[in-house]
Design a protein around this motif. Structure first.
Motif, mmCIF file in Angstrom:
data_model
loop_
_atom_site.group_PDB
_atom_site.id
_atom_site.type_symbol
_atom_site.label_atom_id
_atom_site.label_comp_id
_atom_site.label_asym_id
_atom_site.label_seq_id
_atom_site.Cartn_x
_atom_site.Cartn_y
_atom_site.Cartn_z
ATOM 1 N N ASP A 303 35.936 128.496 71.970
ATOM 2 C CA ASP A 303 35.583 128.017 70.631
ATOM 3 C C ASP A 303 36.719 128.077 69.617
ATOM 4 O O ASP A 303 36.492 128.407 68.467
ATOM 5 C CB ASP A 303 34.384 128.785 70.076
ATOM 6 C CG ASP A 303 33.123 128.537 70.865
ATOM 7 O OD1 ASP A 303 32.073 128.907 70.367
ATOM 8 O OD2 ASP A 303 33.191 127.961 71.952
ATOM 9 N N HIS A 498 33.690 134.802 78.195
ATOM 10 C CA HIS A 498 34.290 133.509 78.467
ATOM 11 C C HIS A 498 35.527 133.788 79.296
ATOM 12 O O HIS A 498 36.055 134.900 79.309
ATOM 13 C CB HIS A 498 34.681 132.788 77.167
ATOM 14 C CG HIS A 498 33.526 132.122 76.501
ATOM 15 N ND1 HIS A 498 32.791 131.142 77.116
ATOM 16 C CD2 HIS A 498 32.980 132.296 75.275
ATOM 17 C CE1 HIS A 498 31.851 130.734 76.291
ATOM 18 N NE2 HIS A 498 31.933 131.427 75.161
ATOM 19 N N TYR A 539 28.353 130.564 77.336
ATOM 20 C CA TYR A 539 28.104 130.026 75.999
ATOM 21 C C TYR A 539 26.805 130.579 75.412
ATOM 22 O O TYR A 539 25.964 129.835 74.907
ATOM 23 C CB TYR A 539 28.049 128.493 76.017
ATOM 24 C CG TYR A 539 29.353 127.826 76.329
ATOM 25 C CD1 TYR A 539 30.431 127.935 75.460
ATOM 26 C CD2 TYR A 539 29.515 127.085 77.497
ATOM 27 C CE1 TYR A 539 31.642 127.322 75.753
ATOM 28 C CE2 TYR A 539 30.712 126.472 77.794
ATOM 29 C CZ TYR A 539 31.779 126.591 76.915
ATOM 30 O OH TYR A 539 32.975 125.985 77.187
#
Length: 702
Positions: A303, A498, A539
């Motif tokens: 992100d 992530h 996510y």
């Protein structure tokens, strides 16, 4: 049709005179008496013609035409009036050759018969009348119930929804026609296909120079796409199409000095049947804006550059990262406030590229400004981000007023008394202060937090989780991304790893922890929300409905160690305000929000950058898809509060296949959304290097 010819009285009178010769017949030697004085033809009254009877839908504009009326002398006066029974209507232009009225609303499955009279008078004062009947029907198909498809013309920042009963072609015109829709002919009687064109221009009425014999029939104010505008209906002859009896309708809205026009053309005999469909399209017009220009387009996996957005109940603050074009490619955080009327402030700098010792080298994953988050704390906007202070990377914050004024010249230090590396700050507001949460790493990986009040005062930081690394393998390749939401007097923090491009973990479960408003953790151990059975849940996102928390994530086996290859399904689970999983343990998948979507026969549409929020008693899921397929775009799903209803996945801003411009997110782009009572606003970085902002219509999910 009933025609009353006043000259018949005169002829009957003459006939009676010729039969009544005063008791004696004329002499055979006398010439006959002529019925026409001075051998000129008699002056005949005009013949009124009110047109054929009509059958129309309720609420449509009905045009009455006296164009077929004839006269030896020119017609001097037209007079339309309503006669007979039926609800009374207001006739516009009642003394013109063309008059109009709005058909009244009628009861379902009933018809209402209206009758109108046209009296025409010539130069000599002779007149005649004719009547027309108008049958008003209930609208059997409500346009809002038709299937409408999103369309996006990205280059021109405008979108609308159109019925899939219409064919669409992209079209370029000197007036910047963006797209043209044609009605599919129902039968051979439709000689002229109805068309709807979408324009962006500085003209008021787009077709005037191509139309002769312009006759305005009606004009009224409208609200289209959140803007005030006007609707005009008129008749005329279109250049090159004079053989057709055409009608026109135009919707015009103005924004930033430009007119956005929806222009409908059809033959008079078929014009009325699509009026409500076109009106429905006009109400769906959305004008996008380039909120912030020339941004970094680095869309890494954690992100970076995800636009931050927050609202004060009316206005929205949008923040993004801009990377300078020259070495060392420093990044800066810049913002705009978008007001209720969709005008904006000038762009302003929140975190400069230099001068604050941020140490940033850009906006990508390996830099400090890769993530930032914003909320409204009841007084001001609060933005949190990471940057260097005195050689140490810290979690920092700044306050911005609702008018877009940066209130803190020196950043607020949130992660105090630490020399550890800090990442991924996120924020939520609860009761009277904000909780900032981040990932901190030195010998072990921590999830930490601190409170910030509206005056910028910060509490000591505290641990949410003492060591998250034990829960995962390959932790040296991981970055943990906490998310936080507030509800029922407490905060819930969730996290999952992530991973960098080119690596993959075989164990990536999702965990959560509760924290009260004083900073006390409420669960003895983090709750496992979703086990990882090899399908890589990722996510993770969270939202609160005020009582329960909903956690959503994307799951599916990743192929070739690559985020865009593999399988992609979105799931969600409810967690109680006490931290208990509802409806089963963490081994259960939970509710399927969006199943697999195929891009073609071989590839799935990749789902990335999940976003979850709660608004108006519904959960809203958004994600992006970008693999150079016709289905690339930003998608959304609406889910009822009790999870009993899940809408279909729809493209929120259109797909790449619906646009003539390749700038539509051909690479996955992170997005964010903000809700006020009146509107929802979604922002995302486009491939053109701009940050786009769009209002969305949540009725699209119904």
């Amino acid at each position: 049709m009933v025609v009353y010819k006043t000259f018949l009285i005169f002829l009957v009178y003459l006939t009676l005179l010729s039969g009544c010769g005063g008791g004696s017949a004329p002499s055979s030697n006398q010439p006959p008496v002529s019925n026409v004085e001075n051998n000129h033809p008699s002056n005949q009254a005009p013949i009124s013609n009110a047109g054929n009877d009509q059958s129309v839908n309720e609420l449509n504009t009905v045009v009455l035409s006296g164009a077929e009326s004839t006269s030896e002398k020119s017609i001097k006066h037209y007079a339309w009036s309503q006669v007979g029974n039926g609800p009374r209507v207001t006739i516009k232009n009642a003394n013109s050759i063309y008059a109009s009225f709005t058909a009244p609303e009628v009861n379902a499955e009933e018809e209402t018969l209206l009758k109108f009279q046209l009296v025409v008078t010539d130069q000599n004062g002779l007149s005649s009348s004719d009547t027309i009947q108008v049958n008003v029907k209930d609208i059997s198909v409500n346009p809002s119930e038709l299937i409408f498809t999103n369309h996006l013309e990205f280059e021109n920042k405008i979108s609308l929804k159109y019925s899939d009963l219409w064919q669409k072609i992209n079209y370029t015109h000197k007036y910047k026609s963006l797209v043209t829709f044609y009605e599919r002919p129902g039968n051979n009687d439709d000689l002229y296909q109805a068309s709807i064109k979408l324009y962006k221009t500085d003209q008021d009425i787009i077709a005037l120079e191509n139309i002769s014999n312009f006759q305005e029939i009606s004009r009224k104010l409208i609200n289209a796409g959140g803007f005030e505008g006007q609707e005009i209906i008129f008749s005329g002859e279109l250049l090159g199409q004079e053989q057709y009896d055409l009608m026109f309708m135009q919707f015009t809205i103005e924004f930033n000095g430009m007119n956005y026009l929806l222009f409908y053309t059809a033959e008079r005999k078929t014009f009325g049947r699509n009026i409500e469909v076109v009106r429905h399209m006009s109400k769906s017009i959305e004008i996008g804006q380039v909120l912030i220009d020339n941004l970094s387009r680095d869309s890494d996996l954690t992100d970076p550059g995800k636009p931050a957005i927050a609202n004060d109940g009316i206005n929205h603050l949008i923040v993004s990262c801009r990377e300078e074009s020259d070495f060392p490619y420093s990044g800066q955080l810049i913002g705009k406030v978008i007001f209720e009327d969709r005008t904006t402030t000038d762009e302003f700098t929140i975190v400069p590229a230099s001068g604050e010792n941020t140490g940033s080298s850009g906006c990508g994953f390996s830099t400090f400004l890769r993530s930032y988050s914003a909320i409204f704390d009841g007084t001001n906007f609060l933005l949190t981000y990471s940057g260097k202070v005195d050689g140490t990377v810290r979690i920092l914050a700044k306050r911005i007023s609702p008018e877009g004024v940066v209130l803190d010249n020196t950043p607020i230090i949130v992660s105090q008394n630490t020399t550890n590396a800090v990442y991924q700050p996120t924020i939520a507001f609860g009761t009277n202060r904000s909780l900032v949460v981040w990932h901190e790493k030195k010998d072990v990986d921590l999830i930490k937090a601190a409170f910030v009040d509206s005056e910028g005062k910060v509490t000591d930081s505290f641990n949410i989780v003492d060591d998250v690394g034990y829960s995962y393998v390959d932790s040296e390749h991981m970055a943990y991304t906490p998310q936080v939401a507030y509800g029922d007097g407490k905060f819930m923090i969730v996290w999952s790893p992530h991973f960098f491009r080119g690596t993959r973990s075989s164990s990536m479960p999702v965990y959560g922890q509760l924290v009260d408003i004083n900073g006390n953790t409420l669960l003895s151990q983090p709750v496992e929300i979703r086990k990882d059975d090899g399908n890589n849940p990722r996510y993770v996102q969270i939202a609160s409905d005020g009582t329960n928390f909903l956690i959503g994530w994307i799951e599916g086996l990743l192929e070739d160690h690559f985020i865009d290859g593999g399988s992609f399904t979105i799931y969600a689970r409810h967690v109680s305000p006490h931290g208990k999983l509802l409806n089963g343990g963490s081994e259960k998948l939970g509710l399927e929000i969006s199943p697999i979507l195929m891009a073609d026969e071989e590839r799935e549409v990749a789902k990335n950058f999940l976003n979850l929020s709660f608004h108006d008693d519904n959960y809203l899921f958004f994600w992006s898809a970008g693999q150079y397929t016709q289905k690339d775009g930003v998608y959304g799903v609406k889910v009822s509060k009790d999870l009993s209803t899940v809408s279909e996945s729809i493209p929120i801003i259109g797909t790449r296949g619906e646009s003539s411009n390749d700038n539509l997110g051909v690479k996955a782009s992170p997005m964010n959304i903000s809700h006020t009572d009146d509107q929802s606003f979604i922002v995302w970085p486009s491939m053109s290097g701009d940050l786009e902002g769009w209002r969305i219509d949540e009725e699209s999910f119904n």
